[in-house]
Scaffold this motif. Sequence first.
Motif, short mmCIF file in Angstrom:
data_model
loop_
_atom_site.label_atom_id
_atom_site.label_comp_id
_atom_site.label_asym_id
_atom_site.label_seq_id
_atom_site.Cartn_x
_atom_site.Cartn_y
_atom_site.Cartn_z
N GLN A 6 -33.68 -34.35 16.53
CA GLN A 6 -32.42 -35.08 16.49
C GLN A 6 -31.71 -34.73 17.80
O GLN A 6 -31.21 -33.62 17.96
CB GLN A 6 -31.58 -34.65 15.28
CG GLN A 6 -32.20 -35.06 13.96
CD GLN A 6 -31.38 -34.59 12.78
OE1 GLN A 6 -31.77 -33.70 12.03
NE2 GLN A 6 -30.21 -35.19 12.59
N GLU A 20 -25.09 -44.80 14.76
CA GLU A 20 -26.55 -44.65 14.74
C GLU A 20 -26.87 -43.18 15.03
O GLU A 20 -26.57 -42.68 16.11
CB GLU A 20 -27.23 -45.54 15.76
CG GLU A 20 -28.74 -45.39 15.72
CD GLU A 20 -29.47 -46.33 16.67
OE1 GLU A 20 -30.24 -47.19 16.20
OE2 GLU A 20 -29.27 -46.20 17.89
N LYS A 22 -29.82 -40.64 15.65
CA LYS A 22 -31.21 -40.76 16.07
C LYS A 22 -32.10 -39.66 15.48
O LYS A 22 -31.68 -38.51 15.33
CB LYS A 22 -31.29 -40.75 17.59
CG LYS A 22 -30.69 -42.00 18.24
CD LYS A 22 -30.89 -41.99 19.73
CE LYS A 22 -30.62 -43.34 20.36
NZ LYS A 22 -29.41 -44.00 19.87
N SER A 69 -39.87 -43.15 15.00
CA SER A 69 -38.44 -42.92 14.84
C SER A 69 -38.00 -43.33 13.44
O SER A 69 -38.66 -44.14 12.76
CB SER A 69 -37.64 -43.71 15.88
OG SER A 69 -37.75 -45.09 15.65
N HIS A 71 -34.22 -43.77 12.65
CA HIS A 71 -32.79 -43.67 12.95
C HIS A 71 -31.95 -44.11 11.76
O HIS A 71 -32.27 -45.07 11.08
CB HIS A 71 -32.44 -44.53 14.17
CG HIS A 71 -33.22 -44.18 15.40
ND1 HIS A 71 -33.64 -42.91 15.69
CD2 HIS A 71 -33.67 -44.98 16.42
CE1 HIS A 71 -34.31 -42.90 16.83
NE2 HIS A 71 -34.35 -44.16 17.28
#
Lengths: 113, 115
Positions: A6, A20, A22, A69, A71
Amino acid sequence: AQRVTQPEKLLSVFKGAPVELKCNYSYSGSPELFWYVQYSRQRLQLLLRHISRESIKGFTADLNKGETSFHLKKPFAQEEDSAMYYCALSGGGGSSNTGKLIFGQGTTLQVKP
Amino acid sequence: GAGVSQSPSNKVTEKGKDVELRCDPISGHTALYWYRQSLGQGLEFLIYFQGNSAPDKSGLPSDRFSAERTGGSVSTLTIQRTQQEDSAVYLCASSLVGSSYNEQFFGPGTRLTVL
């Protein structure tokens, strides 16, 4: 090696702004991905998980296997969303699936009024 | 219903002393996990129990750390000869069975401070 990254320790946004958080992962196989949340003075709790494909408290997360990913997104942040958010993975199917969680370092989300 | 409970909530000890941390999982949950939450390392897995056996101890940082579970219920994490780097919040979680398809429920944690 199994790893969850992160990149942001702190994310600060104004109320009503999009959010958002990540999360990137590395895992050899097909892991299950999760987001956990810890509100101030409360215990760690599950927010959502990839396999459920659900939206909780307006949050969604899409697994992108190509970019590895997961997210976490919300279109309009609320002050009550202020908390620490952890992305985590667990082994997918098979005998190695014990449910143990590998966590990222966490991102503190601060939603300002 | 009752969630996962942990005791003590706070523990302050002197370097070199032994400490025992206790976890009471949700009744009927066969899987139990210990994690450690520290400033430098984030949230780390320590050990996993399925019933009374521990098939995964890969996260225990040294042989000063040990854990047991009895009666398929209560678990105790023991740290011998504590060091300052052991200072952290120790979290326990339980789930119905040990699988990524089952939600883990976390306890409130034990905050350990080693002086």
